[in-house]
Design an enzyme around this catalytic site. Structure first.
Site, mmCIF file in Angstrom:
data_model
loop_
_atom_site.group_PDB
_atom_site.id
_atom_site.type_symbol
_atom_site.label_atom_id
_atom_site.label_comp_id
_atom_site.label_asym_id
_atom_site.label_seq_id
_atom_site.Cartn_x
_atom_site.Cartn_y
_atom_site.Cartn_z
ATOM 1 N N ASN A 13 0.832 -1.203 0.000
ATOM 2 C CA ASN A 13 0.000 0.000 0.000
ATOM 3 C C ASN A 13 0.869 1.257 0.000
ATOM 4 O O ASN A 13 0.827 2.077 0.912
ATOM 5 C CB ASN A 13 -0.931 0.003 1.206
ATOM 6 C CG ASN A 13 -2.200 0.793 0.929
ATOM 7 O OD1 ASN A 13 -2.257 1.584 0.004
ATOM 8 N ND2 ASN A 13 -3.217 0.585 1.752
ATOM 9 N N HIS A 49 -8.761 3.256 10.106
ATOM 10 C CA HIS A 49 -9.433 2.028 9.701
ATOM 11 C C HIS A 49 -10.773 1.848 10.422
ATOM 12 O O HIS A 49 -11.705 1.266 9.876
ATOM 13 C CB HIS A 49 -8.539 0.814 9.981
ATOM 14 C CG HIS A 49 -7.482 0.601 8.954
ATOM 15 N ND1 HIS A 49 -6.353 1.396 8.862
ATOM 16 C CD2 HIS A 49 -7.368 -0.321 7.961
ATOM 17 C CE1 HIS A 49 -5.604 0.973 7.862
ATOM 18 N NE2 HIS A 49 -6.191 -0.060 7.289
#
Length: 218
Positions: A13, A49
């Site tokens: 990522n 998140h």
């Protein structure tokens, strides 16, 4: 086949990694400690998140794993004179051990992210004997003890001490038969300057390798 978690973290990522480094990690310079900044960045990513306990456990585990790995690598380089783990007669063995380390700690740490809730994740870790935490904390404690026992006689080098310890070119100039310093040739001065520069670059490189913490990443 990655043998270090730093390689996996640095290539996973990438866009989020760069964003977190630029807009969170570097903005926390005022804290005066790179490790605190790294931990705070991972804490921010956990909140990003979602407010699930498993996310905080996973990112906290990442911080501990990366710190343990960094300490082991620094200790290895000190013991071998700066050689990487992938060199020498033990390179194949160290690669296999590193691969096992990456596989075990990566899958162990991601349990919290997959379960999200604290109870199921904690149950899985408990049935595994919390081996991931035991290995990581054990490595950190081991490196601290080794550094205490085999502490170098002189204090750790800093950029200031590197510059101050660098011999001056004037002292290295040749003298004539009467003891007077004669003017060195251009070639002698260039050779002396190259030696001093290589020494400074090498020591500063070692300092940067030791002081750089793991980059936070999603």
């Amino acid at each position: 086949m990655a043998s270090q978690l730093a390689v996996v973290v640095g290539t996973f990522n990438v866009n989020t990694n760069r964003w977190a480094k630029r807009y969170v990690f570097k903005r926390l310079r005022f804290l005066g400690n790179k490790h605190v900044s790294s931990f705070a960045t991972l804490f921010f990513l956990a909140i990003w998140h979602g407010l699930h306990p498993g996310y905080f456990l996973t990112f906290g585990m990442e911080f501990l794993d990366m710190e343990a790995e960094r300490r082991v690598v620094v200790l290895w380089r000190r013991a071998t004179g700066g050689k990487p783990l992938s060199s020498g007669p033990l390179s194949m063995l160290l690669t296999v051990v590193g691969w096992l380390w990456v596989c075990l700690q990566l899958t162990y740490g991601l349990v919290g992210m997959e379960m999200r809730a604290l109870a199921p994740g904690w149950l899985i870790w408990s049935r595994l004997g919390f081996f991931g935490f035991r290995i990581t904390i054990g490595l950190i404690v081991l490196t601290v003890l080794v550094n205490l026992v085999f502490r170098p006689s002189r204090p750790p080098a800093t950029i200031t001490t590197v510059v101050s310890d660098t011999p001056s070119t004037t002292a290295a100039l040749p003298t004539d038969t009467k003891g007077k310093v004669r003017r060195a040739s251009v070639l002698e001065e260039v050779d002396e300057l190259k030696m001093v520069t290589e020494k400074m670059v090498g020591k500063v490189g070692e300092l940067l390798d030791e002081d750089t913490p793991p980059l936070p990443v999603e």
